[in-house]
Design an enzyme around this catalytic site. Structure first.
Site, PDB file in Angstrom:
ATOM      1  N   HIS A   1       0.821  -1.290  -0.008  1.00  0.00           N
ATOM      2  CA  HIS A   1      -0.123  -0.137  -0.079  1.00  0.00           C
ATOM      3  C   HIS A   1       1.093   1.386  -0.085  1.00  0.00           C
ATOM      4  CE1 HIS A   1      -3.524  -2.344   0.487  1.00  0.00           C
ATOM      5  NE2 HIS A   1      -3.200  -3.026   1.765  1.00  0.00           N
TER       6      HIS A   1
ATOM      7  N   GLU B   1      -6.522 -13.131   5.857  1.00  0.00           N
ATOM      8  CA  GLU B   1      -7.613 -11.676   5.562  1.00  0.00           C
ATOM      9  C   GLU B   1      -8.865 -12.147   5.060  1.00  0.00           C
ATOM     10  OE1 GLU B   1      -4.715  -8.367   4.874  1.00  0.00           O
ATOM     11  OE2 GLU B   1      -4.155  -9.710   3.303  1.00  0.00           O
TER      12      GLU B   1
ATOM     13  N   ASP C   1      -9.090  -6.114   6.555  1.00  0.00           N
ATOM     14  CA  ASP C   1      -9.763  -6.951   5.276  1.00  0.00           C
ATOM     15  C   ASP C   1     -10.419  -7.990   5.678  1.00  0.00           C
ATOM     16  OD1 ASP C   1      -8.650  -5.438   2.990  1.00  0.00           O
ATOM     17  OD2 ASP C   1      -6.571  -6.110   3.499  1.00  0.00           O
TER      18      ASP C   1
END
Length: 257
Positions: free
Chosen positions: A47, A151, A177
């Site tokens: 990210h 996740e 997530d």
């Protein structure tokens, strides 16, 4: 010179380790966290914009203070990329969105050398250009930390089989997530979500895998460690800077209004 696994050493000494996601791509931030006696960082490539050259500087800054530098990779099915991360000298990898034992085996194939995996022999910064004399004789398999993220519902459903993967060190729960995939984004008190967390933790304990999790406060970190999680992140450097700088700015403005 022998290769060391700093996280395993600290887990044995203290029973848990604290870390932070570093999304800034800043070697200076890594160095400051090391000075502050943090146990490990996760250099975020999933990210964030961090590049390979910057990773090397962040690794050096971390090693200077005995802090383990890991990288969270940006593509969970790009095995050659994972091997290259290790070739530049990171101490371990976090791989997001691991849902099946087949995927887990693929990861190990690419991050471990024979006989455990199929990663090619390295002669670069990973083995410190030959300074780690036994790196390519299996030392890297024992000392390279492998973290797989759980996740999704599917990951939880398959967690028992995933935990049986030889070479796996840690399962790390991405709560944001996972809760989103379960339809309860951000609701940490949802009964189904709580049961999923408990299932992952118990599977890790059963198979002698370190359980890890992300936290966002002192209280949550303490609660998770007491619950049995041993590898715990307590901040994201950019999120921390944003929240703390806003708190200071708002306080100063409030004091003069």
């Amino acid at each position: 010179m022998k290769m060391r696994n700093l996280v395993k050493e600290k887990l044995e000494k203290n029973g848990y380790v604290l870390g932070a996601f570093v999304a800034s791509g800043s070697p200076t931030n890594a160095e400051i966290l090391g000075i502050n006696n943090l146990d490990f960082i996760l250099i975020d490539m999933e990210h964030a914009q961090t590049n390979m050259e910057t990773i090397v500087d962040m690794v050096r800054a971390s090693e200077l203070y005995g802090m383990a530098p890991f990288v969270r990779v940006y593509n969970p099915v790009d095995g050659p990329m994972m091997a290259r991360m290790l070739d530049v000298g990171v101490h371990g990898l976090m791989i997001p969105m691991v849902e099946t034992p087949e995927h887990a085996k693929y990861i190990i194939d690419n991050v471990k050398i024979a006989p455990l995996g199929k990663r090619g022999i390295g002669v670069g910064r990973g083995p410190r250009w030959g300074w780690y004399e036994d790196y390519n004789r299996g030392e890297c398999n024992d000392n390279t930390y492998t973290i797989m993220q759980c996740e999704t519902r599917k990951g939880v459903e398959n967690i028992e089989e995933i935990c049986k993967t030889p070479g796996l060190d840690c399962i790390f729960i991405g709560t944001a997530d996972l809760s989103q995939d379960m339809g309860c984004l951000g609701d940490m008190k949802n009964p189904e979500f709580i049961n999923a967390i408990d299932k992952v933790l118990k599977s890790c304990q059963k198979h002698n895998i370190i359980a890890g999790i992300v936290t966002g406060s002192v209280e949550e970190a303490s609660m998770r460690i007491k619950q049995g999680f041993k590898l715990v992140t307590i901040m994201n450097d950019l999120g921390f800077f944003r929240s703390q700088s806003k708190k200071l700015i708002d306080a100063v403005r409030g004091s003069i209004s």
